[in-house]
Scaffold this motif. Structure first.
Motif, short mmCIF file in Angstrom:
data_model
loop_
_atom_site.label_atom_id
_atom_site.label_comp_id
_atom_site.label_asym_id
_atom_site.label_seq_id
_atom_site.Cartn_x
_atom_site.Cartn_y
_atom_site.Cartn_z
N VAL A 104 0.85 -1.19 0.00
CA VAL A 104 0.00 0.00 0.00
C VAL A 104 0.89 1.25 0.00
N ASP A 105 0.86 2.02 -1.10
CA ASP A 105 1.68 3.23 -1.21
C ASP A 105 1.07 4.13 -2.27
N ASP A 106 1.01 5.43 -1.98
CA ASP A 106 0.42 6.36 -2.95
C ASP A 106 1.36 6.66 -4.10
N GLU A 107 2.64 6.32 -3.98
CA GLU A 107 3.59 6.57 -5.06
C GLU A 107 3.65 5.34 -5.97
N ARG A 108 3.28 5.54 -7.23
CA ARG A 108 3.19 4.42 -8.18
C ARG A 108 4.53 3.71 -8.35
N ASN A 109 5.61 4.48 -8.47
CA ASN A 109 6.94 3.87 -8.68
C ASN A 109 7.34 2.98 -7.51
N THR A 110 7.02 3.43 -6.30
CA THR A 110 7.34 2.62 -5.12
C THR A 110 6.53 1.33 -5.11
N ARG A 111 5.22 1.45 -5.41
CA ARG A 111 4.36 0.26 -5.43
C ARG A 111 4.88 -0.77 -6.41
N GLU A 112 5.13 -0.32 -7.64
CA GLU A 112 5.54 -1.24 -8.69
C GLU A 112 6.94 -1.80 -8.43
N GLY A 113 7.82 -0.94 -7.88
CA GLY A 113 9.17 -1.40 -7.59
C GLY A 113 9.17 -2.51 -6.55
N LEU A 114 8.35 -2.35 -5.49
CA LEU A 114 8.26 -3.39 -4.47
C LEU A 114 7.60 -4.66 -5.02
N ARG A 115 6.61 -4.46 -5.91
CA ARG A 115 5.96 -5.63 -6.52
C ARG A 115 6.98 -6.47 -7.28
N ARG A 116 7.75 -5.79 -8.14
CA ARG A 116 8.73 -6.52 -8.95
C ARG A 116 9.79 -7.19 -8.08
N ALA A 117 10.15 -6.55 -6.97
CA ALA A 117 11.22 -7.08 -6.12
C ALA A 117 10.81 -8.37 -5.40
N ILE A 118 9.52 -8.54 -5.10
CA ILE A 118 9.12 -9.69 -4.27
C ILE A 118 8.17 -10.65 -4.97
N GLN A 119 7.77 -10.33 -6.22
CA GLN A 119 6.74 -11.14 -6.85
C GLN A 119 7.19 -12.57 -7.19
N ARG A 120 8.49 -12.80 -7.26
CA ARG A 120 8.96 -14.15 -7.53
C ARG A 120 8.66 -15.10 -6.37
N ASP A 121 8.68 -14.57 -5.17
CA ASP A 121 8.48 -15.41 -3.97
C ASP A 121 7.08 -15.29 -3.37
#
Length: 489
Positions: free
Chosen positions: A8-25
């Motif tokens: 949960v984050d209002d900054e799109r870049n932060t949201r997507e960056g965290l998604r990409r970082a952990i989506q493998r696991d």
């Protein structure tokens, strides 16, 4: 199966960056504000929520409190670029699992997520284990709906949260150890050990060593120091079964422990302090033992701060249908049996028996019936012959008793002072010995007795008999057809 994380984050870049970082696991969901986050949580299972603290439309701390209140199983980690000790403390007080500052160190986040999920899994396993323990040793395993059992449940619920020493008295087979377990499980000591000692099984010398432990060389065979049951029960409950059977020498030492909460191991001189609760039980009349000089009076009063009396099964026969259902479920599953229920006629026989072995005897009887049953419903023929004979004899003696009451206006007979109502124009089963009585006679007698004791109230009588009102109505109609009862029924 992957665990799920909500970012949960209002900054799109932060949201997507965290998604990409952990989506493998992890299975990852994203939300831009608190409202969107609650919508995701309402629609999907989420294990961990990563939330920014400062967001438009609701800050992360408010979201954290709402999530913890509505979804307590969701672990929460807060993220902020404005980290401070005060914010971290507030977050942890509100139920956050941890706190991270931006920019997020991804290696640190990976470690934190794994640790959070591991802790969450342990908490879930502990809750499930506690449920299983509650099911096995809590009130759920003490079966009964009779007034006597309702009073017992009330006493257990009142006593369990206290620190009072409890004495449980009652005949063998009434469930004294189950009550002791329930008191422990419902008490603040539930996370501590429950340690049981069966005092009658040990000689006084062995019992003293078993209770208090011994030092190396205290006696032949004491090759090392050994802790006793008192030390093993530290922080929990010590259950002393058959407390009436302990010898006077052990009674003295037990009294000292109750008074001072400390003792010496056998062969030792070092004082050992303990924090335990003592619950004891006996199938004897311990007060009578005191009067006969077999048990110390001062110890009796120490043990019986709360004195719980267990009712024998013959005083709560209305619980027999419920107990039978419980035992049938237990033994049908264990023995891969098709049995699902017990007939009203069989219940009538079981309720006519005196059950000297109480609930334990009933449990063993139902197990035997389930093992040998050929159908899905246990009937009279499945009841062991010796119980049928004893029940028939008991019913015969009741039927043969002289009628001493006068009939009242309702058609029932009014009881003598202090007595119970008896059937009025109801034909009793053949009197005399067991030879003149059939199983149908026994069933009929039991139904008529129940109706009489309930003043003709069919709903109450059906409940007492453990059958439906419809079944009772059908039985009464069959009696009418046979000319056995008068039309007022």
């Amino acid at each position: 199966m992957k665990y799920s994380v909500l970012v949960v984050d209002d900054e799109r870049n932060t949201r997507e960056g965290l998604r990409r970082a952990i989506q493998r696991d992890y299975d990852v969901f994203v939300a831009e504000d608190a409202r969107s986050a609650m919508e995701v949580l309402a629609e999907h299972h989420v294990d961990v929520m990563l939330s920014d603290v400062r967001m438009p439309g609701g800050d992360g701390l408010s979201l954290l409190r709402e999530v913890r209140a509505k979804y307590p199983d969701v672990a929460c980690i807060l993220l902020t670029a404005y980290g401070s000790v005060e914010t971290a403390v507030e977050a942890m007080k509100s139920g956050a699992s941890d706190f991270l500052t931006k920019p997020v160190n991804l290696d640190h986040l990976d470690i934190l997520l794994k640790r959070t999920i591991r802790n969450r899994s342990l908490e879930s396993e502990n809750r499930e284990l506690r449920k299983q323990l509650d099911s096995k040793f809590g009130l759920e395993n003490i079966i009964g709906g009779s007034p006597a059992m309702e009073r017992l449940f009330d006493v257990i619920k009142q006593v369990a949260p206290s620190q009072a020493t409890v004495l449980i008295q009652g005949p063998s087979g009434t469930g004294k150890e189950l009550v002791a377990h329930a008191i422990h499980t419902l008490s603040p000591r539930a996370s501590g050990p429950f340690v049981a000692v069966h005092c009658a099984a040990l000689s006084s010398t062995l019992l003293e060593s078993e209770l208090f432990g011994h030092e190396k060389g205290a006696f032949t065979g004491a090759v090392s120091q050994r802790k006793g049951r008192f030390e093993m029960a530290e922080g929990g409950t010590l259950f002393l079964d058959e407390i009436s059977e302990i010898e006077p020498s052990v009674q003295v030492k037990l009294l000292r422990v109750l008074e001072e909460r400390c003792f010496e191991r056998v062969g030792g001189d070092e004082m050992v302090n303990v924090d335990i609760r003592i619950v004891s039980a006996t199938n004897r009349d311990l007060r009578k033992y005191v009067e006969e000089g077999k048990f110390r009076e001062d110890l009796y009063y120490r043990l019986a701060v709360v004195d719980i009396r267990m009712p024998p099964l013959k005083e709560r026969t209305s619980d027999i249908p419920m107990l039978c259902d419980f035992f049938i479920r237990e033994f049908a599953g264990k023995n891969n049996s098709p049995v699902t229920s017990v007939s009203p006629a069989a219940i009538a026989v079981l309720q006519s028996y005196s059950w000297p072995g109480n609930v334990r005897e009933l449990r063993n009887t139902v197990e035997r019936m389930v093992v040998f049953a050929r159908g899905s419903v246990l009937d009279v023929d499945d009841v062991p012959q010796e119980i049928r004979n004893a029940a028939a004899a008991a019913s015969s003696s009741v039927s043969a008793a002289p009628a001493t009451a006068a009939r009242n206006d309702s058609g029932m007979t009014a009881p003598e002072p202090g007595g119970h109502a008896a059937p009025g124009p109801l034909a009793a089963a053949p009197a005399g010995g067991t030879e003149g009585r059939t199983l149908s006679d026994m069933e009929r007698s039991r139904i008529l007795e129940a109706l009489a004791s309930c003043g003709g109230n069919r709903s109450k009588a059906a409940e007492m008999l453990g059958i439906s009102r419809r079944t009772l109505h059908r039985k009464i109609n069959s009696f009418k057809d046979e000319g056995i009862v008068s039309e007022w029924f």
